[in-house]
Design a protein around this motif. Structure first.
Motif, PDB file in Angstrom:
ATOM      1  N   ILE A 104       0.816  -1.220   0.000  1.00  0.00           N
ATOM      2  CA  ILE A 104       0.000   0.000   0.000  1.00  0.00           C
ATOM      3  C   ILE A 104       0.851   1.272   0.000  1.00  0.00           C
ATOM      4  O   ILE A 104       0.437   2.311  -0.518  1.00  0.00           O
ATOM      5  N   ASP A 105       2.053   1.204   0.570  1.00  0.00           N
ATOM      6  CA  ASP A 105       2.840   2.412   0.835  1.00  0.00           C
ATOM      7  C   ASP A 105       3.680   2.793  -0.384  1.00  0.00           C
ATOM      8  O   ASP A 105       4.654   2.109  -0.717  1.00  0.00           O
ATOM      9  N   LYS A 106       3.309   3.902  -1.031  1.00  0.00           N
ATOM     10  CA  LYS A 106       4.026   4.256  -2.278  1.00  0.00           C
ATOM     11  C   LYS A 106       5.482   4.628  -2.005  1.00  0.00           C
ATOM     12  O   LYS A 106       6.330   4.531  -2.891  1.00  0.00           O
ATOM     13  N   ASN A 107       5.807   5.016  -0.783  1.00  0.00           N
ATOM     14  CA  ASN A 107       7.206   5.343  -0.465  1.00  0.00           C
ATOM     15  C   ASN A 107       8.109   4.113  -0.561  1.00  0.00           C
ATOM     16  O   ASN A 107       9.337   4.244  -0.645  1.00  0.00           O
ATOM     17  N   LEU A 108       7.513   2.931  -0.496  1.00  0.00           N
ATOM     18  CA  LEU A 108       8.331   1.708  -0.550  1.00  0.00           C
ATOM     19  C   LEU A 108       8.599   1.249  -1.990  1.00  0.00           C
ATOM     20  O   LEU A 108       9.473   0.410  -2.218  1.00  0.00           O
ATOM     21  N   ILE A 109       7.850   1.795  -2.932  1.00  0.00           N
ATOM     22  CA  ILE A 109       7.959   1.288  -4.311  1.00  0.00           C
ATOM     23  C   ILE A 109       9.370   1.505  -4.900  1.00  0.00           C
ATOM     24  O   ILE A 109       9.958   0.552  -5.417  1.00  0.00           O
ATOM     25  N   PRO A 110       9.935   2.727  -4.805  1.00  0.00           N
ATOM     26  CA  PRO A 110      11.311   2.883  -5.335  1.00  0.00           C
ATOM     27  C   PRO A 110      12.325   2.014  -4.600  1.00  0.00           C
ATOM     28  O   PRO A 110      13.291   1.526  -5.198  1.00  0.00           O
ATOM     29  N   ILE A 111      12.096   1.785  -3.332  1.00  0.00           N
ATOM     30  CA  ILE A 111      13.013   0.922  -2.566  1.00  0.00           C
ATOM     31  C   ILE A 111      12.936  -0.505  -3.109  1.00  0.00           C
ATOM     32  O   ILE A 111      13.961  -1.156  -3.357  1.00  0.00           O
TER      33      ILE A 111
END
Ligand code: SAM
Length: 289
Positions: A76-83
């Protein structure tokens, strides 16, 4: 030198200045032995399709994709996508979907991304929605064979509970209606960052191909179970009143026909008793309509 899960997690968190969200249940697993036990407990082979809920920075995802045919990880957390793009870059048998699992159309994911399944659900679940996620997979009849999930110890105890204990409730009946259960690993709280306030258990729910007891109408079965546990101190005769479908005399007849003493409490009923009671209720309910 290969980094440990602990070292890798700290490096990534520092590099991206990632801020953990308590409300999204972000406690990342940092123990390699437990990661291995989860993959082994899920018996993942190169023929398996896996759905993971909440990959975090991809630690478990990576371990599973190294063994599985394909993994779809829903985060759910878009901040984790680039990671995740960085940590999973060396594997091509996986997809990350940036969605809320409770709103996601899991059947569509299975059809479009996992060749129609069957699938295994393997995850370190966000604690605030453990039960809704597990129930979504079971009640929506997702073609799932194994659910191997990290949950709070107290939730695992409820899933595994037997009648007449304080842990026994609607969740125990629902899980045991569909699955056999086993404990895959016990996980103390210090094996996560940030450290949660409770210990965890990895529980294996093995979905049986056939239900153990015949239930004529699943919706009425679950309504009966929920009504029976709604007020634990009440007798079954009074509890079933909350269904709002029958008067007391009719309920007495129904209980007699199901062979159940009306003075008992719902929390003492076995799965088999719930099944036969709900079958009588389903028949009478339909007859009244
Ligand atoms: N799998 C990682 C691990 O084992 O270290 C992280 C597990 S952490 C307990 C739970 C993860 O679920 C977090 O990444 C969080 O952002 C994600 N999450 C929380 N709510 C979610 C939701 N509704 N749908 C999908 N993912 C969710």
């Amino acid at each position: 030198m290969k980094l440990t899960a602990n070292q890798r997690t700290k490096l990534i968190v520092d590099k991206y200045k990632f801020r953990f969200s308590k409300s999204l249940g972000q406690n990342f697993l940092i123990n390699d032995d437990i990661l291995e036990q989860i993959v082994e407990g899920a018996r993942i082979t190169d023929e398996d399709y896996v759905i993971e809920v909440g990959p975090g920075i991809g630690t478990l995802t990576h371990a599973m994709a190294s063994e599985a045919k394909k993994v779809v990880a829903v985060e759910i957390d878009k901040n984790l996508i680039p990671i995740l793009e960085e940590t999973l870059t060396d594997l091509d048998n996986l997809e990350v979907v940036n969605e809320d699992i409770l709103k996601a159309d899991i059947h569509k994911i299975v059809q479009e991304k996992l060749d129609g399944g069957p699938v295994k659900l393997v995850a370190n679940l966000p604690y605030y929605i453990t039960t809704p996620i597990v129930m979504k997979f079971l009640e929506e009849h997702v073609p799932v064979t194994d659910i191997v999930v990290m949950v709070q110890k107290e939730v695992a105890d409820r899933m595994n509970a037997v009648p007449s204990t304080k842990e026994y409730g609607a969740l125990s009946v629902a899980v045991q209606y569909y699955c056999d259960t086993d404990i895959v690993a016990k996980v103390p709280r210090h094996m996560f960052i940030p450290q949660p306030n409770v210990d965890s258990i990895v529980i294996g729910l093995r979905v049986r191909p056939e239900r153990k007891y015949k239930v004529d109408d699943e919706e009425i079965f679950f309504k009966t179970v929920k009504a029976s546990f709604a007020q634990r101190r009440k007798t079954i005769l009074n509890s079933l009143g909350t269904l709002g479908a029958f008067d007391k005399e009719k309920l007495k007849e129904i209980l007699a026909e199901a062979g159940i003493d009306e003075r008992r409490r719902g929390e003492t009923f076995s799965l088999e008793e719930f099944a036969s009671l709900s079958n009588v209720i389903a028949r009478e309910w339909k007859a009244e309509k």
